[in-house]
Motif scaffolding. Structure first.
Motif, PDB file in Angstrom:
ATOM      1  N   CYS A   1      16.586  50.786  37.630  1.00 11.49           N
ATOM      2  CA  CYS A   1      15.210  51.233  37.807  1.00 11.49           C
ATOM      3  C   CYS A   1      15.282  52.685  38.254  1.00 11.49           C
TER       4      CYS A   1
ATOM      5  N   CYS B   1      17.457  56.690  41.402  1.00 13.57           N
ATOM      6  CA  CYS B   1      17.918  55.693  40.429  1.00 13.57           C
ATOM      7  C   CYS B   1      18.558  54.541  41.198  1.00 13.57           C
TER       8      CYS B   1
ATOM      9  N   GLN C   1       6.379  57.924  37.303  1.00 10.99           N
ATOM     10  CA  GLN C   1       6.977  57.369  36.104  1.00 10.99           C
ATOM     11  C   GLN C   1       8.093  56.432  36.566  1.00 10.99           C
TER      12      GLN C   1
ATOM     13  N   SER D   1      10.796  53.644  35.395  1.00  8.12           N
ATOM     14  CA  SER D   1      11.480  53.083  34.230  1.00  8.12           C
ATOM     15  C   SER D   1      12.283  51.863  34.664  1.00  8.12           C
TER      16      SER D   1
ATOM     17  N   HIS E   1      14.892  50.401  29.603  1.00  2.00           N
ATOM     18  CA  HIS E   1      14.341  51.259  28.549  1.00  2.00           C
ATOM     19  C   HIS E   1      12.813  51.317  28.582  1.00  2.00           C
TER      20      HIS E   1
ATOM     21  N   THR F   1       9.336  52.417  30.219  1.00  2.00           N
ATOM     22  CA  THR F   1       8.781  53.403  31.152  1.00  2.00           C
ATOM     23  C   THR F   1       7.271  53.241  31.215  1.00  2.00           C
ATOM     24  N   LYS F   2       6.750  53.284  32.443  1.00  2.43           N
ATOM     25  CA  LYS F   2       5.320  53.081  32.637  1.00  2.43           C
ATOM     26  C   LYS F   2       4.830  54.006  33.743  1.00  2.43           C
TER      27      LYS F   2
END
Length: 264
Positions: free
Chosen positions: A124, A153, A218, A220, A223, A225-226
């Motif tokens: 994430c 990350c 953002q 993620s 893969h 992403t929102k």
């Protein structure tokens, strides 16, 4: 046994997917896209990630195996020219199940009602859509540091060779139940001070990220992403669920690391 095949979608992957489907049906295996016992991913690591998310609701019942049709990946351990060998193994050989940890991400919002739960096989990552982010990081319910920088990350051991590695994180064997927190370009001055090193947290430790202001993020999940608005906190920990891989032969992790990064 019930199976399904998940293809990357290019010509070569589709041909292999069609062939393996036909071969397995000749052995009287049943194709079932809803409740498969084994998912065969044909493509690369990205294809396996998509297959994982498609069946993340039934990880306890489904095992995964990968055929790679591109560059050597960490999740696809069979070559296209080994198709017939793999078919015979699936049809006639009881496979060994290897379980690896995955990441649980719970996003809570300022309305104190809505929350969203995700599982990640790799990582994430979060960034602000408005510049630098400022986050209070809590570990096991206690404040650890205030981070300011480009982003963070949070990765699984399986994902430690992906984006995490590019950020200078450690490579962790995927059998270890842990998560890793790596910084993206942290800012260190008299106001903000971070540890500056990746953190490896064990299974029973929870990492809670709290934005210092109401910013859009953002976020993620592998893969996917929102854009997230009104985020109150992002909770990360080792999930109770695990991904199950069907192993028909040894799959040496450190050999794969060497082949991917340092071999001639």
């Amino acid at each position: 046994m019930k199976f399904t095949v998940h293809s990357r979608g290019d010509h070569d992957s589709n041909v292999i997917s069609n062939n393996i489907t036909a071969y397995l049906q000749e052995y009287k295996l049943e194709i079932d896209v809803v409740e498969p016992e084994i998912v065969i991913s044909v493509g690369g690591d990205g294809t396996m990630l998509k297959a994982f998310h498609k069946y993340s609701h039934r990880l306890a019942e489904t095992a995964f195996v990968g055929i790679h049709t591109g560059h050597l990946g960490f999740y696809a351990d069979w070559q296209p020219d080994e198709l017939e060998k793999l078919v015979i193994h699936i049809a006639k050989t009881p496979f060994k199940v290897v379980e690896y940890p995955v990441l649980e991400v719970i996003i809570r919002y300022h309305d104190d009602v809505t929350s969203e739960r995700y599982l990640a096989l790799n990582e994430c990552s979060l960034r602000s859509s408005e510049g630098s982010i400022v986050m209070d990081i809590e570990i096991k319910g206690e404040h650890f540091e205030t981070f300011r920088g480009d982003g963070l990350c949070i990765s699984t051991p399986s994902g430690s060779t992906a984006y995490n590695k590019a950020l200078g994180g450690a490579i962790i064997h995927p059998s270890l139940p842990a998560i890793q927190v790596a910084e993206m370009a942290s800012i260190n001055n008299r106001v903000y001070r971070t540890i500056g090193s990746p953190l490896v947290l064990p299974q029973h430790h929870t990492c809670l990220l709290k934005p210092s202001s109401k910013m859009d993020f953002q976020i993620s999940i592998d893969h996917l992403t929102k854009l997230q608005r009104g985020v109150k906190s992002i909770q990360c920990r080792v999930a109770e669920e695990k991904i199950r891989f069907a192993r028909f032969r040894p799959f040496p992790f450190w050999k794969r690391v060497k082949e991917s990064f340092i071999a001639d």
